[in-house]
Design a protein around this motif. Structure first.
Motif, PDB file in Angstrom:
ATOM      1  N   MET A 129      64.904  65.486  62.458  1.00  0.00           N
ATOM      2  CA  MET A 129      64.034  64.409  62.885  1.00  0.00           C
ATOM      3  C   MET A 129      64.385  63.163  62.094  1.00  0.00           C
ATOM      4  O   MET A 129      64.696  63.228  60.916  1.00  0.00           O
ATOM      5  CB  MET A 129      62.586  64.823  62.629  1.00  0.00           C
ATOM      6  N   ARG A 130      64.349  62.041  62.757  1.00  0.00           N
ATOM      7  CA  ARG A 130      64.537  60.762  62.074  1.00  0.00           C
ATOM      8  C   ARG A 130      63.614  59.730  62.697  1.00  0.00           C
ATOM      9  O   ARG A 130      63.160  59.893  63.824  1.00  0.00           O
ATOM     10  CB  ARG A 130      65.986  60.305  62.123  1.00  0.00           C
ATOM     11  N   LEU A 131      63.339  58.687  61.916  1.00  0.00           N
ATOM     12  CA  LEU A 131      62.537  57.569  62.402  1.00  0.00           C
ATOM     13  C   LEU A 131      63.455  56.397  62.660  1.00  0.00           C
ATOM     14  O   LEU A 131      64.445  56.197  61.947  1.00  0.00           O
ATOM     15  CB  LEU A 131      61.501  57.150  61.361  1.00  0.00           C
ATOM     16  N   ARG A 132      63.094  55.612  63.663  1.00  0.00           N
ATOM     17  CA  ARG A 132      63.807  54.360  63.925  1.00  0.00           C
ATOM     18  C   ARG A 132      62.811  53.358  64.471  1.00  0.00           C
ATOM     19  O   ARG A 132      61.732  53.723  64.946  1.00  0.00           O
ATOM     20  CB  ARG A 132      64.968  54.566  64.879  1.00  0.00           C
TER      21      ARG A 132
ATOM     22  N   TRP B 265      57.424  52.339  65.387  1.00  0.00           N
ATOM     23  CA  TRP B 265      58.440  53.287  64.933  1.00  0.00           C
ATOM     24  C   TRP B 265      58.386  54.486  65.838  1.00  0.00           C
ATOM     25  O   TRP B 265      57.314  54.905  66.291  1.00  0.00           O
ATOM     26  CB  TRP B 265      58.170  53.681  63.472  1.00  0.00           C
TER      27      TRP B 265
ATOM     28  N   ALA C 164      59.746  58.526  66.270  1.00  0.00           N
ATOM     29  CA  ALA C 164      60.342  59.732  65.689  1.00  0.00           C
ATOM     30  C   ALA C 164      61.155  60.387  66.796  1.00  0.00           C
ATOM     31  O   ALA C 164      60.654  60.569  67.906  1.00  0.00           O
ATOM     32  CB  ALA C 164      59.269  60.678  65.185  1.00  0.00           C
TER      33      ALA C 164
ATOM     34  N   ASP D 134      64.000  63.647  67.741  1.00  0.00           N
ATOM     35  CA  ASP D 134      64.509  64.937  67.287  1.00  0.00           C
ATOM     36  C   ASP D 134      66.036  64.901  67.219  1.00  0.00           C
ATOM     37  O   ASP D 134      66.655  63.853  67.431  1.00  0.00           O
ATOM     38  CB  ASP D 134      63.988  66.064  68.179  1.00  0.00           C
ATOM     39  N   GLY D 135      66.635  66.044  66.951  1.00  0.00           N
ATOM     40  CA  GLY D 135      68.092  66.131  66.823  1.00  0.00           C
ATOM     41  C   GLY D 135      68.850  65.790  68.086  1.00  0.00           C
ATOM     42  O   GLY D 135      70.028  65.444  68.033  1.00  0.00           O
TER      43      GLY D 135
ATOM     44  N   ASP E 175      67.920  63.301  69.955  1.00  0.00           N
ATOM     45  CA  ASP E 175      67.545  61.899  70.149  1.00  0.00           C
ATOM     46  C   ASP E 175      66.430  61.727  71.181  1.00  0.00           C
ATOM     47  O   ASP E 175      66.319  60.686  71.810  1.00  0.00           O
ATOM     48  CB  ASP E 175      68.759  61.044  70.509  1.00  0.00           C
TER      49      ASP E 175
ATOM     50  N   LEU F 247      55.495  64.492  60.859  1.00  0.00           N
ATOM     51  CA  LEU F 247      55.858  63.311  61.655  1.00  0.00           C
ATOM     52  C   LEU F 247      54.784  62.237  61.594  1.00  0.00           C
ATOM     53  O   LEU F 247      55.078  61.054  61.410  1.00  0.00           O
ATOM     54  CB  LEU F 247      56.094  63.689  63.117  1.00  0.00           C
TER      55      LEU F 247
ATOM     56  N   ASP G  64      54.784  60.547  58.221  1.00  0.00           N
ATOM     57  CA  ASP G  64      55.949  59.676  58.044  1.00  0.00           C
ATOM     58  C   ASP G  64      55.867  58.419  58.910  1.00  0.00           C
ATOM     59  O   ASP G  64      56.219  57.320  58.462  1.00  0.00           O
ATOM     60  CB  ASP G  64      57.237  60.432  58.342  1.00  0.00           C
TER      61      ASP G  64
ATOM     62  N   ALA H  27      55.570  54.567  57.462  1.00  0.00           N
ATOM     63  CA  ALA H  27      56.499  53.505  57.867  1.00  0.00           C
ATOM     64  C   ALA H  27      55.739  52.292  58.382  1.00  0.00           C
ATOM     65  O   ALA H  27      56.068  51.141  58.065  1.00  0.00           O
ATOM     66  CB  ALA H  27      57.467  54.018  58.933  1.00  0.00           C
TER      67      ALA H  27
END
Length: 149
Positions: free
Chosen positions: A1-4, A53, A55, A57-58, A60, A89, A92, A96
């Protein structure tokens, strides 16, 4: 998981997520009744009145989001797909959002949330340091402010 950072191209994913949360799912039809449509949300993202923002997953795929109004300091929405809860999530995304509000000199962060202690959000926000201000809206939701005082 990543935030953008979220943008107007993510609006359809936000509507998808918002309709699929556990405690407070809101359909696109109900949002439209409240004046929130994909077009209105894209417009406020494009003019900078709202930022957010996402979140992913792997693969995208969007699995959560948080949007804020920097002018007022309001956290407008925090939503995570029901099947993606319990992974940090929400925490986070909220962190952010708050970090951004503080970095741009927004007023003290605040949000409106259900006052029912049975709602997961009730305990979640308090665990993150949000406290009731004593104000409630016409729907019975309570205003929470970040930190004491």
């Amino acid at each position: 998981m990543r935030l953008r950072a979220a943008c107007s191209a993510d609006v359809d994913a936000m509507f998808h997520i918002r309709a699929r949360t556990r405690d407070n799912a809101i359909s696109p039809q109900r949002l439209a009744e409240l004046g929130i449509t994909p077009a209105t949300l894209r417009a406020v993202f494009d003019d900078g009145a709202v930022c957010g923002w996402l979140a992913v997953d792997g693969d995208d795929q969007a699995i959560g989001f948080c949007n804020v109004d920097p002018a007022s300091g309001e956290v407008l929405v925090l939503a995570v797909l029901a099947n993606c809860e319990g992974q940090g999530l929400g925490r986070d995304l909220l962190a952010a959002a708050v970090s951004h509000l503080q970095s741009v000199g927004s007023p003290r962060p605040w949000l409106m949330a259900g006052a029912d202690p049975a709602l997961r959000s009730h305990g979640f926000y308090r665990a993150q340091g949000w406290q009731p201000s004593g104000r409630r809206d016409d729907h019975g939701d309570e205003e929470l402010r970040l930190g004491a005082g």
